[in-house]
Every structure is written in structure tokens, then in C-alpha cells.
Design a protein around this motif. Structure first.
Motif, short mmCIF file in Angstrom:
data_model
loop_
_atom_site.label_atom_id
_atom_site.label_comp_id
_atom_site.label_asym_id
_atom_site.label_seq_id
_atom_site.Cartn_x
_atom_site.Cartn_y
_atom_site.Cartn_z
N GLY A 1 0.82 -1.18 0.00
CA GLY A 1 0.00 0.00 0.00
C GLY A 1 0.86 1.24 0.00
O GLY A 1 2.09 1.19 0.00
N THR A 2 0.22 2.39 0.03
CA THR A 2 0.90 3.68 0.01
C THR A 2 1.12 4.19 1.42
O THR A 2 0.21 4.17 2.24
CB THR A 2 0.08 4.71 -0.79
N TRP A 3 2.33 4.65 1.69
CA TRP A 3 2.70 5.23 2.98
C TRP A 3 3.11 6.67 2.72
O TRP A 3 3.96 6.93 1.87
CB TRP A 3 3.87 4.51 3.61
N LYS A 4 2.52 7.60 3.45
CA LYS A 4 2.90 9.01 3.32
C LYS A 4 3.96 9.34 4.37
O LYS A 4 3.82 9.01 5.54
CB LYS A 4 1.69 9.92 3.52
N ASN A 28 5.68 6.49 -0.21
CA ASN A 28 6.23 5.23 -0.68
C ASN A 28 5.08 4.30 -1.03
O ASN A 28 4.09 4.24 -0.31
CB ASN A 28 7.07 4.54 0.40
N ILE A 29 5.22 3.57 -2.11
CA ILE A 29 4.29 2.51 -2.45
C ILE A 29 5.04 1.20 -2.20
O ILE A 29 6.09 0.97 -2.79
CB ILE A 29 3.81 2.61 -3.90
N VAL A 30 4.50 0.38 -1.31
CA VAL A 30 5.18 -0.84 -0.89
C VAL A 30 4.37 -2.05 -1.36
O VAL A 30 3.19 -2.18 -1.03
CB VAL A 30 5.35 -0.88 0.64
N ASP A 31 5.00 -2.90 -2.14
CA ASP A 31 4.42 -4.18 -2.55
C ASP A 31 5.25 -5.27 -1.89
O ASP A 31 6.26 -5.72 -2.44
CB ASP A 31 4.44 -4.30 -4.07
N ALA A 32 4.84 -5.67 -0.69
CA ALA A 32 5.62 -6.63 0.09
C ALA A 32 5.64 -8.00 -0.56
O ALA A 32 6.63 -8.73 -0.44
CB ALA A 32 5.05 -6.73 1.51
N VAL A 36 8.95 -5.01 -3.75
CA VAL A 36 9.23 -3.79 -4.49
C VAL A 36 8.74 -2.58 -3.70
O VAL A 36 7.62 -2.58 -3.18
CB VAL A 36 8.54 -3.80 -5.88
N VAL A 37 9.60 -1.57 -3.61
CA VAL A 37 9.25 -0.30 -2.98
C VAL A 37 9.46 0.80 -4.01
O VAL A 37 10.48 0.81 -4.70
CB VAL A 37 10.13 -0.01 -1.75
N THR A 38 8.50 1.71 -4.14
CA THR A 38 8.65 2.85 -5.03
C THR A 38 8.57 4.12 -4.19
O THR A 38 7.55 4.37 -3.53
CB THR A 38 7.56 2.88 -6.12
N ASN A 39 9.66 4.88 -4.18
CA ASN A 39 9.66 6.18 -3.52
C ASN A 39 9.07 7.18 -4.49
O ASN A 39 9.50 7.28 -5.64
CB ASN A 39 11.08 6.62 -3.15
N CYS A 40 8.08 7.95 -4.03
CA CYS A 40 7.38 8.92 -4.87
C CYS A 40 7.63 10.32 -4.34
O CYS A 40 7.38 10.60 -3.17
CB CYS A 40 5.88 8.65 -4.85
N ILE A 41 8.15 11.19 -5.19
CA ILE A 41 8.41 12.57 -4.82
C ILE A 41 7.69 13.45 -5.84
O ILE A 41 8.00 13.41 -7.03
CB ILE A 41 9.91 12.89 -4.81
N ASP A 42 6.71 14.21 -5.36
CA ASP A 42 5.94 15.12 -6.21
C ASP A 42 6.26 16.55 -5.80
O ASP A 42 5.87 16.99 -4.71
CB ASP A 42 4.44 14.84 -6.08
N PHE A 43 7.01 17.26 -6.65
CA PHE A 43 7.42 18.62 -6.36
C PHE A 43 6.26 19.58 -6.57
O PHE A 43 5.49 19.45 -7.51
CB PHE A 43 8.61 19.01 -7.24
N VAL A 59 11.35 6.46 -7.72
CA VAL A 59 12.57 5.68 -7.53
C VAL A 59 12.15 4.27 -7.12
O VAL A 59 11.54 4.09 -6.06
CB VAL A 59 13.48 6.30 -6.44
N LYS A 60 12.43 3.29 -7.97
CA LYS A 60 12.03 1.91 -7.70
C LYS A 60 13.19 1.14 -7.10
O LYS A 60 14.32 1.21 -7.59
CB LYS A 60 11.55 1.23 -8.98
N LEU A 61 12.88 0.39 -6.03
CA LEU A 61 13.88 -0.41 -5.32
C LEU A 61 13.34 -1.81 -5.12
O LEU A 61 12.13 -2.01 -5.01
CB LEU A 61 14.15 0.18 -3.93
N SER A 62 14.25 -2.77 -5.07
CA SER A 62 13.85 -4.10 -4.64
C SER A 62 14.17 -4.18 -3.15
O SER A 62 15.11 -3.56 -2.66
CB SER A 62 14.57 -5.20 -5.43
N ALA A 63 13.36 -4.93 -2.41
CA ALA A 63 13.51 -5.03 -0.97
C ALA A 63 13.44 -6.49 -0.55
O ALA A 63 12.59 -7.24 -1.04
CB ALA A 63 12.42 -4.23 -0.27
N SER A 64 14.33 -6.88 0.35
CA SER A 64 14.29 -8.23 0.89
C SER A 64 14.66 -8.19 2.37
O SER A 64 15.52 -7.40 2.77
CB SER A 64 15.22 -9.17 0.12
N ALA A 65 14.01 -9.03 3.16
CA ALA A 65 14.26 -9.06 4.60
C ALA A 65 15.62 -9.66 4.88
O ALA A 65 15.97 -10.71 4.36
CB ALA A 65 13.17 -9.85 5.30
N GLU A 66 16.41 -8.96 5.71
CA GLU A 66 17.69 -9.51 6.16
C GLU A 66 17.54 -10.11 7.55
O GLU A 66 18.28 -10.99 7.93
CB GLU A 66 18.76 -8.42 6.18
#
Length: 88
Positions: A1-4, A28-32, A36-43, A59-66
């Protein structure tokens, strides 16, 4: 979901109309499931109403639990929405 973003001490995620980068809304939009995490910046426009040259960054990132409290992030791509090119 989306996190502000409500608060951060990370300098690269802090935006204000009193800075040269200007004001922005960050989320951030998080698809656990997919990791995948997408950082969203709207100027935002400045107080005079001038639209920024870069209107939006994704900004798209891959995420994995350590561990139970740490996540490894790998930056994959950046998309920018420009309102003008080279100042034109």
C-alpha cells in the motif's frame, strides 16, 4: 500500500519551500509480496506559482528481509517527469 512520509532525518528525503529544491510531497508505495518499494516525490509549485522543472520522481527499489528488523534495498531505476528540458 501507500505510505505518506510524516517525518524523517534523512537529508535526501527532506523538502521545504525554503530550500533550493523546493517543497514536495513524499510517499512510498510498498508491494511486500513482490518485494518492491517505489519512492514517490511530487514537487510543488513555488509560492509565486512557478512549476518546477522536475515535477515528479519515482525511484524503484527491490527489498528483501535480512532479519526481523532490517531490510536490504537495491536501487533499480529512477523515472523523472520534466515540465521543461534544459530550462526551455
Amino acid at each position: 500500500g501507500t505510505w505518506k512520509l510524516q517525518f524523517t532525518t534523512a537529508a535526501d528525503a527532506t523538502f521545504s519551500r525554503n530550500t533550493s529544491r523546493g517543497d514536495a510531497e513524499v510517499s512510498n508505495i510498498v508491494d511486500a509480496i513482490r518485494g518492491v518499494v517505489t519512492n514517490c516525490i511530487d514537487f510543488k509549485a513555488n509560492p509565486e506559482g512557478d512549476v518546477p522543472a522536475c515535477e515528479q520522481l519515482r525511484v524503484k527499489l527491490s527489498a528483501s528481509a535480512e532479519s526481523g528488523s532490517r531490510v536490504a534495498l537495491v536501487f533499480r531505476l529512477v523515472k523523472a517527469r520534466l515540465t521543461r528540458f534544459f530550462g526551455f
